[in-house]
Structures are given as structure tokens and as C-alpha cells.
Write a protein that holds these residues in place. Structure first.
Motif, mmCIF file in Angstrom:
data_model
loop_
_atom_site.group_PDB
_atom_site.id
_atom_site.type_symbol
_atom_site.label_atom_id
_atom_site.label_comp_id
_atom_site.label_asym_id
_atom_site.label_seq_id
_atom_site.Cartn_x
_atom_site.Cartn_y
_atom_site.Cartn_z
ATOM 1 N N ILE A 114 -4.702 5.808 -0.364
ATOM 2 C CA ILE A 114 -5.147 4.644 0.394
ATOM 3 C C ILE A 114 -4.670 4.836 1.825
ATOM 4 C CG2 ILE A 114 -5.012 2.140 0.652
ATOM 5 C CD1 ILE A 114 -4.044 2.183 -2.378
ATOM 6 N N TYR A 122 -8.767 -3.005 0.813
ATOM 7 C CA TYR A 122 -8.532 -1.658 1.310
ATOM 8 C C TYR A 122 -9.489 -0.701 0.616
ATOM 9 C CZ TYR A 122 -5.645 -1.482 -2.930
ATOM 10 O OH TYR A 122 -5.187 -1.564 -4.221
ATOM 11 N N VAL A 152 0.832 -1.204 0.000
ATOM 12 C CA VAL A 152 0.000 0.000 0.000
ATOM 13 C C VAL A 152 0.868 1.256 0.000
ATOM 14 C CG1 VAL A 152 -1.650 1.337 1.396
ATOM 15 C CG2 VAL A 152 -2.061 -1.087 0.942
ATOM 16 N N THR A 196 -7.345 1.249 6.566
ATOM 17 C CA THR A 196 -8.463 0.565 5.893
ATOM 18 C C THR A 196 -8.075 -0.838 5.423
ATOM 19 O OG1 THR A 196 -7.950 1.426 3.673
ATOM 20 C CG2 THR A 196 -9.399 2.775 5.084
ATOM 21 N N ILE A 197 -6.830 -1.219 5.650
ATOM 22 C CA ILE A 197 -6.333 -2.520 5.184
ATOM 23 C C ILE A 197 -6.932 -3.658 6.007
ATOM 24 C CG2 ILE A 197 -4.281 -3.992 5.059
ATOM 25 C CD1 ILE A 197 -2.653 -1.497 4.457
ATOM 26 N N SER A 198 -7.366 -4.695 5.303
ATOM 27 C CA SER A 198 -7.765 -5.942 5.972
ATOM 28 C C SER A 198 -7.159 -7.093 5.172
ATOM 29 C CB SER A 198 -9.281 -6.019 6.080
ATOM 30 O OG SER A 198 -9.839 -6.949 5.242
#
Length: 139
Positions: free
Chosen positions: A74, A99, A43, A78-80
Motif C-alpha cells: 500500500i 487506499y 497503513v 494513495t491514502i484518503s
């Protein structure tokens, strides 16, 4: 024609990877941690190299004579991530990275003012990327 072929090829690869991971065991906490570390680095790279990122923001002249500044970003929060072992007997793994990419905009009377004013989020795009790891790192 080339775009359609590339799209179909990408779709086929996604289906293949997803079907290999379907019903498989989730990865260990260590494997998930390694993938999360990779995902954060990914990211960061995306944010630095995005064609419409902050360093390459668009400045557009509007019909009313004002300027619109726009960029994409980004947020790492919000990253999973999910990791699953494939049905392959070797070290095969599939990692899912999700994301949200946000589009920010600002306006001003000049391009410089549009860049300097406060940016507001105007659109959020949910993105899922699929990566594989056959023992040689995430790709």
C-alpha cells in the motif's frame, strides 16, 4: 457457516456506522488531522504485517520453469481520509480510510533472480476501511 455469520456481522456493523454518520457534520480540521495521522500509522502496520507483503513475498514455479515473485503493498500517497461526527450526542466519530493496495510481480530463472529483478504493478485494489472513535481513540 461461521464465515457467513462473520460476514453478516461485519456488514451490519458497517451499515450501523455508516447510518450513524449519514447526514452528520464533517469533523473539524484538527479531528481530520488526528485521523490522518492514525491512518498513516495503520497503513505502515498493514505493510509490515501483510501476509503477502514484501518480506513474505510469494515465489511460484511457473509451467515454463521460470519463477514468479509477487507481493502486495500500500503506497501512503494513495491514502484518503474523511471524518464525520455521528448523530450520537457524545463524542462519537466515524473515520473512512480509503487506499489502493497494489500487487507487484517479477520473473526470473531462479527464485533469487525473480526477487532481484524489477517488479511491475499488475493489479490495483481499492479498499475502504471504517473506523470509529467514541473518545477513546480510533478503532
Amino acid at each position: 457457516m461461521k464465515l457467513a455469520r462473520n460476514t453478516l456481522t461485519s456488514l451490519f456493523i458497517c451499515l450501523l456506522l455508516c447510518s450513524a454518520a449519514y447526514g452528520s457534520q464533517p469533523g473539524t480540521e484538527k479531528e481530520l488531522a488526528i485521523f490522518k495521522n492514525f491512518a498513516i500509522g495503520w497503513v505502515v502496520k498493514l505493510n509490515k504485517s501483510h501476509i503477502k507483503g514484501f518480506s513474505r513475498m510469494e515465489i511460484l514455479l511457473q509451467k515454463d520453469g521460470t519463477y514468479l515473485a509477487r507481493y502486495h503493498a500500500i503506497s501512503p500517497d494513495t491514502i484518503s481520509c474523511k471524518v464525520k461526527k455521528t448523530s450520537n450526542k457524545s463524542k462519537g466519530m466515524v473515520g473512512l480510510l480509503r487506499y489502493i493496495e497494489t500487487i507487484y510481480e517479477s520473473t526470473g530463472k531462479t527464485p533469487q533472480e525473480a526477487r532481484a529483478n524489477k517488479f511491475k504493478p499488475v493489479k490495483k485494489i481499492r479498499i475502504t476501511e471504517i473506523f470509529s472513535n467514541s473518545g477513546k481513540g480510533w478503532r
